[in-house]
Every structure is written in structure tokens, then in C-alpha cells.
Design an enzyme around this catalytic site. Structure first.
Site, short mmCIF file in Angstrom:
data_model
loop_
_atom_site.label_atom_id
_atom_site.label_comp_id
_atom_site.label_asym_id
_atom_site.label_seq_id
_atom_site.Cartn_x
_atom_site.Cartn_y
_atom_site.Cartn_z
N LYS A 1 -0.44 -3.33 -5.29
CA LYS A 1 -1.39 -1.91 -5.46
C LYS A 1 -2.16 -1.59 -6.19
O LYS A 1 -3.25 -1.01 -5.82
CB LYS A 1 0.11 -0.57 -4.49
C1 LIG Z 1 3.16 -2.95 -0.94
C2 LIG Z 1 3.76 -4.56 -1.09
C3 LIG Z 1 3.97 -5.09 -0.60
C4 LIG Z 1 3.67 -5.03 1.01
O1 LIG Z 1 1.79 -4.89 1.13
P1 LIG Z 1 1.44 -5.12 2.61
O2 LIG Z 1 0.35 -4.91 2.30
O3 LIG Z 1 1.98 -3.82 3.04
O4 LIG Z 1 2.26 -5.93 3.33
C5 LIG Z 1 4.77 -7.40 -0.49
N1 LIG Z 1 5.15 -6.70 -2.26
C6 LIG Z 1 4.83 -5.40 -2.93
C7 LIG Z 1 5.97 -5.70 -4.56
C8 LIG Z 1 4.29 -3.99 -2.52
O5 LIG Z 1 4.26 -3.22 -3.45
#
Ligand SMILES: *Cc1c(COP(=O)(O)O)cnc(C)c1O
Length: 493
Positions: free
Chosen positions: A109
Site C-alpha cells: 500500500k
Molecule cells: C491489500 C493487500 C492485498 C490485497 O490487495 P488488493 O489490492 O486489495 O487486491 C494483498 N496482500 C497484502 C499484504 C495487502 O496489504
């Protein structure tokens, strides 16, 4: 670039879309066209992450002049990241891991959220908005912290985060409830991510509420991947990974690759799908789910059905049944027909499922999909450590497991990138258990020490520092209270 809603005739500039997050009709903003990109080795060989970022994003955010965008990018991808490469591609045996967790909060993120506040600030200037921006965020664990970190103490912004109080790892929770900053608000909810996301999306499309708080001087925005400022910066690293494969001599020019993404809200994999639409040579997009495998069923059968159990797993950031960004994919798959999307979303809301019309199911074939349960996830963490000498987190382990299933099903030897989405230390209890086959016996900090010794890897300093932070956000609320909590926080003076 103009953006239009997936559900209606609304069209806005990129700066408006950045600020609004969600379209007023409940739809998501999509660009009216996708810029095409040709990657030739000579031109791209020497581009660093920032230069490539500019190249990928310039058409999506061309309401800014080029210098403004360049400045935003320069401020985003700097020594906040613990490696100059920003998103290193790590080869282990025949596996290529795209490490997306080198930012401040140790999950992917950070890749987009490092840039987003700068874009938002410029958008606010450009749209001449004087109101205070309120970032409403539902999180499955990682978005919340990443957003809090970039928006803390930013003037003219408040950030409110809702996380499932029993549905995140202890480290994820500690990261959020120790958040400093005068303008940060964090609430656990008795409910899961879907409850939080639904409540937040309803508030975005509540015209009356938005008018009311506008009078009090506030405007809402989103840091979730429903916001184009979250989604489009995620396209950059897929191009970057491709160039790195070229530079490493692993592929030749014009060779196709596969991409595996551990998926929850369908944001990260949608970014890969968009990269493909822009011309990146992608053969298969591999959608990896955990036991909450609603996307697995959908991509195979064309029916999206949320009338099922919700499971709390060891890959909590993917514990999601209602994947927001799927709507953007559906829009594309259904010939950009907003009427179809309105109907599908109405079915989902009223019946708990929808079925994509037969004649629009072709693009589901772009995807391979499978899922891994917790036992398979533990196994894969251990397997990667013993066989590759590489420590991975549970989400990445889900992706690895699904990729192995793909190999078994297809025998396809196309070079494949595995999106590695979080640091193993964010999920230290599960990783410890996988590696030692012992139940975690101590707190996360002690386990981290032991894991570090056992695996000869270093504990990220963000985790070490967490130990001495004060808990500042204790509130846990019912999901029905979300509206009132927001309303109270945004009381006029
Ligand atoms: C948010 C997240 C995901 C999933 O990603 P999306 O964009 O919601 O599909 C997978 N792994 C981790 C560690 C995340 O923080």
C-alpha cells in the site's frame, strides 16, 4: 484525461476524480481511454523508478503540468523506501518476486500512498478547494496504516480509519492504534472489512450527508483503491518489473510474462490488468485468493456470489468478499455499458450475487485463478524458506501456492512475476509458526527476535520502534455506529 463513472454519465477531470474518490452515483472512475505504451529496451534500460513512474502516469494525470507531476513523484519515491530500487525484483531459483514492501509501513500500500497525498494536494490547489479534506478509509489492515502515515499532521486534512478489530494481525493493529498526529482517528469495528467498506461507500454516496458537512467546511475523499490516486501508481511497478527482467537478461524484447497477484479488493491485480491494456506483454494474470475464494468462483463461472461464509485467515489483508475494484473490470468486460453495471451492482446489493451476461465472459479468460487455504499457506512459507532460502509473508505465500498450481495445471514455462505484498515481520506469528512448526509462545517482538536469528534476516526498524509506542486509539465500535462517529467528528465548531 477525463474520467467517467462505471454507473452513469458523470464525467470529471483527473483532479476532481482524485478529490472525490468515488463517483456521486456510487460508481468508480475509469479513464475514458488507456494510453498505449511501447517498451523498447534502448529507451527504457536506464530509467529509474521515478522516471518510469512519470512515463506511466503522465497521461492519466495530464491535468497537472508535467513539472508538478514530476515534483510529486520525486517527493514520493525517495529515502522513505529502504532501497534505491523502490520495488526490487528478486530472483530465487526460477521464481521472480517483486518486493513491494520496502516503504514506511511494510506493505505494498505504500507504493501508491507515498504519492497520493502529493497528488491530492495539487488537485486541491487546482480545483481551488478551500474546504478541509476528510479521508475516509476502510482497511483490511495495511491501507489504514499506510494512509495514516502519509496524512498525519498534513494541514487541511483529517483522516479517519476503520479496521476490523478482530481481523488484522497484532502488528497491523499496533501500527494503527499507536498512530500519532493531531488529525488522525482510528476505530476498530465489530465486523469485517466488507462491513467497513460498505459503510464508508454508503457515506460517500449519501448526498444529504455530503451537503451537510460541506456547510461545515468539509469534503470527503478516499485512500482506498477505489480512488484513482491509489490505483494508477500501482501500474508503475509492473512495467518496472518487466524492464528489470529484460535488464537481467531473463527475457528478450517482446517476450510475454505472467503476473501472480494475491488478491482481496481486486485493486493490485486490476493495476496489472490495466498495465496489460496499456501494452505490457502479459500472457496470463494469475489471481490468487485465500479461503475467501469468491473471485476464484467468479473468474471460473461468471457468477459472483457473496452468500457464503466469511473466513478469518492468516492472510487477513485478503479477507474480503466484496471486491470493489471488480466493478472496474466488469465495466471493461461488458463493453463499457454502464446500464449492465448498474444492474449487476443492483443484483449484488439486493440478491447477494450477480451473473455476468454470457456474451461478455470472454475476458475472464485473461485470468487463471486458484486459492490456498491456511495449511497450504503455512506450508508454502516453510517451503520457500527451506528450498529458496527466502522468507515470505502469508499473502505472498498464497500467491506462490497458486502459481505452483498454475504450473501443475498448465506446464506453462513463461517467466512469471510474483507480487510480494508484505514484509514477513508484519505477520510474524504466522511466519514463526510456519518456519518452526511450533505455536507462537510469546509476543510479536520476542517472536521477531527469534525469527530473525533463525532465518538470519533483519527485523525492520519500524517493527522494533513499535514496541515502545503509546496506544493512542482505543475505540472499538459497532458497524452501525460508523455514520454517527463520522458525523460527530465533523461537527461544526
Ligand atoms: C491489500 C493487500 C492485498 C490485497 O490487495 P488488493 O489490492 O486489495 O487486491 C494483498 N496482500 C497484502 C499484504 C495487502 O496489504
Amino acid at each position: 484525461m477525463e474520467y467517467k463513472s462505471t454507473r452513469g454519465n458523470i464525467k470529471v477531470t483527473s483532479t476532481k476524480a482524485l478529490i472525490e474518490g468515488l463517483s456521486a452515483d456510487g460508481g468508480l472512475f475509469v479513464p475514458i481511454e488507456f494510453p498505449k505504451v511501447e517498451l523498447n529496451l534502448k529507451e527504457f534500460m536506464n530509467k529509474n523508478y521515478n522516471e518510469l513512474a512519470f512515463f506511466v502516469l503522465k497521461n492519466y494525470f495530464n491535468d497537472f503540468d508535467e513539472n508538478t507531476l514530476l515534483n510529486c513523484i520525486t517527493k514520493a519515491y525517495d529515502d522513505k523506501f529502504d532501497t534505491k530500487e523502490i520495488a526490487p525484483l528478486v530472483k530465487k531459483d526460477n521464481f521472480y518476486f517483486l518486493e513491494l514492501f520496502h516503504g514506511k509501513t511494510l506493505a505494498f500500500k505504500d507504493m501508491a500512498l507515498s504519492l497520493f497525498p502529493h497528488l491530492l494536494k495539487e488537485a486541491k490547489l487546482k480545483e481551488n478547494i478551500k474546504k478541509e479534506i476528510v479521508i475516509l478509509t476502510a482497511t483490511s489492515g495495511d491501507t489504514g496504516k499506510a494512509a495514516l502515515e502519509v496524512f498525519k499532521d498534513i494541514e487541511g486534512v483529517k483522516i479517519i480509519v476503520f479496521y476490523p478489530s478482530k481481523g488484522v494481525s497484532n502488528i497491523q493493529k499496533l501500527q494503527m492504534i499507536t498512530q500519532e498526529g493531531e488529525n488522525t482517528y482510528v476505530f476498530g469495528i465489530n465486523g469485517n472489512f466488507d462491513d467497513a467498506q460498505r459503510a464508508v461507500k454508503e457515506i460517500f454516496s449519501d448526498v444529504q450527508f455530503n451537503e451537510k458537512i460541506a456547510k461545515r467546511g468539509y469534503v470527503l475523499s478516499s485512500a482506498n483503491s477505489i480512488n484513482i490516486g491509489r490505483l494508477f501508481p500501482q501500474i508503475i511497478y509492473y512495467f518496472y518489473a518487466y524492464i528489470n527482467l529484460l535488464k537481467m537478461g531473463e527475457i528478450s524484447e517482446d517476450e510475454y510474462i505472467n503476473i501472480v497477484v494475491p488478491t482481496g479488493n481486486f485493486g493490485n491485480i486490476l493495476a496489472a490488468y490495466y498495465a496489460k491494456k496499456m501494452g505490457l506483454k502479459v500472457k496470463k494474470l494469475i489471481c490468487a485468493s485465500n479461503k475467501n475464494n469468491v473471485l476464484y468462483d467468479f473468474l471460473r463461472e461468471g457468477v459472483y456470489d457473496v452468500r457464503r461464509n466469511f473466513y478469518t485467515t492468516i492472510s487477513p489483508s485478503m479477507d474480503i468478499l466484496v471486491s470493489s475494484n471488480l466493478e472496474r473490470f466488469l465495466y471493461d468486460a461488458c463493453g463499457e455499458d454502464e446500464k449492465i453495471i448498474r444492474n449487476l451492482m443492483k443484483d449484488l446489493k439486493e440478491l447477494g450475487y450477480f451473473s455476468i451476461p454470457e456474451n461478455y465472459r470472454d475476458s475472464l479468460k485473461d485470468f487463471y485463478t486458484n486459492f490456498a487455504d491456511d495449511d497450504e499457506t503455512y506450508f508454502e512459507i516453510r517451503w520457500a524458506f527451506l528450498n529458496l532460502g527466502y522468507l515470505i509473508d502469508p499473502h505472498t505465500a498464497v500467491a506462490l501456492n497458486v502459481y505452483k498450481k498454475y504450473l501443475k495445471d498448465t506446464g506453462d514455462d513463461t517467466k512469471t512475476i510474483i507480487a510480494s505484498t508484505a514484509s514477513p515481520y508484519k505477520f510474524v506469528s504466522s511466519v514463526y509458526k510456519a518456519i518452526t512448526l511450533k505455536e507462537p509462545y510469546a509476543d510479536e517482538f520476542e517472536l521477531s527476535e527469534e525469527l530473525s536469528k533463525l532465518t538470519n534476516t533483519s527485523i525492520p526498524k519500524q517493527i522494533v520502534e513499535l514496541k515502545n509506542k503509546r496506544i493512542l486509539h482505543n475505540d472499538v465500535i459497532d458497524k452501525e455506529e460508523i455514520y454517527n462517529v463520522i458525523n460527530d467528528l465533523l461537527k461544526g465548531d
